[in-house]
Motif scaffolding. Structure first.
Motif, mmCIF file in Angstrom:
data_model
loop_
_atom_site.group_PDB
_atom_site.id
_atom_site.type_symbol
_atom_site.label_atom_id
_atom_site.label_comp_id
_atom_site.label_asym_id
_atom_site.label_seq_id
_atom_site.Cartn_x
_atom_site.Cartn_y
_atom_site.Cartn_z
ATOM 1 N N TYR A 41 0.832 -1.193 0.000
ATOM 2 C CA TYR A 41 0.000 0.000 0.000
ATOM 3 C C TYR A 41 0.867 1.242 0.000
ATOM 4 N N TYR A 66 0.037 5.769 0.095
ATOM 5 C CA TYR A 66 -0.955 6.837 0.034
ATOM 6 C C TYR A 66 -0.330 8.165 0.403
ATOM 7 N N THR A 92 -3.708 13.553 2.697
ATOM 8 C CA THR A 92 -5.074 13.404 2.201
ATOM 9 C C THR A 92 -6.072 13.289 3.341
ATOM 10 N N PHE A 96 -9.125 11.631 3.967
ATOM 11 C CA PHE A 96 -9.919 10.541 3.397
ATOM 12 C C PHE A 96 -11.411 10.664 3.706
ATOM 13 N N TRP A 153 -4.177 7.222 -3.270
ATOM 14 C CA TRP A 153 -4.077 5.914 -2.607
ATOM 15 C C TRP A 153 -3.801 4.872 -3.674
ATOM 16 N N GLN A 154 -2.936 3.910 -3.332
ATOM 17 C CA GLN A 154 -2.593 2.867 -4.288
ATOM 18 C C GLN A 154 -2.339 1.553 -3.551
ATOM 19 N N PHE A 163 -8.199 0.406 3.367
ATOM 20 C CA PHE A 163 -8.749 1.618 2.791
ATOM 21 C C PHE A 163 -10.039 1.949 3.498
#
Length: 179
Positions: A28, A30, A34, A36, A142-143, A174
């Motif tokens: 992960y 991110y 951010t 969220f 986010w990835q 997530f």
């Protein structure tokens, strides 16, 4: 108790075995800046090219929709973020090893050579990358990149179970927990 067909039971048993044997690894990343909580709606890029078969793509998107909606996100035409999916299949090298050792105690000295021979072909693996992109800023926030075993001759029910399990693991982090 309702009657179950033997094919259905066999598919469930095989699916359970495959799920337990195929470890899903997920990495992960991110943007830590951010917020969220600002994201409540999503959609997919209109020109998405997942690299999956048409049927597997539908299975994956159904699993994503179900999981995201259970987390309170809503699919909409004008979303807060877009999802892009990329995938690739690859073969891993067979597990084999060669080792040389020398050892001894007292006056006795011994040596040995061990050779690992591959018992099976290299394994087929699938990498699936999930990119979540802010719709207003057009910026990745986010990835997740998953890697797991893959059988191209698996039945539709086994494929569906594998993809559901993969999405569950990918989206388990997530949104990320705030620190």
């Amino acid at each position: 108790m309702p009657k179950c067909s033997s094919k259905y039971i066999l598919a469930l048993v095989m699916g359970s075995l495959l799920l337990s044997c195929n470890a899903i690894r997920v990495n992960y990343d991110y943007d830590a800046q951010t917020d969220f909580s600002a994201y409540t709606t999503y959609n997919y890029f209109s020109d998405i090219q997942t690299g999956l078969s048409g049927l597997d793509e539908k299975r994956l998107i159904r699993a994503l929709d179900s999981t995201l909606q259970s987390k309170g996100y809503h699919l909409t035409e004008e979303p807060d973020f877009f999802i892009n999916i990329l995938s690739e299949e690859y073969r891993t090298a067979p597990n084999s090893a060669v080792g040389v050792g020398i050892g001894g105690t007292g006056r006795n000295v011994g040596g040995g050579v061990s050779i690992g021979l591959p018992i099976s072909n290299s394994g087929l693996q699938r990498m699936i990358q999930f990119d979540f992109v802010d719709a207003q800023r057009d910026a990745l926030f986010w990835q997740a990149i998953s890697e797991s075993g893959y059988r191209d001759n698996a039945s539709p029910s086994v494929r569906e179970a594998l993809l559901k399990n993969l999405v569950k693991k990918v989206l388990s982090k997530f949104p990320p927990k705030s620190k």
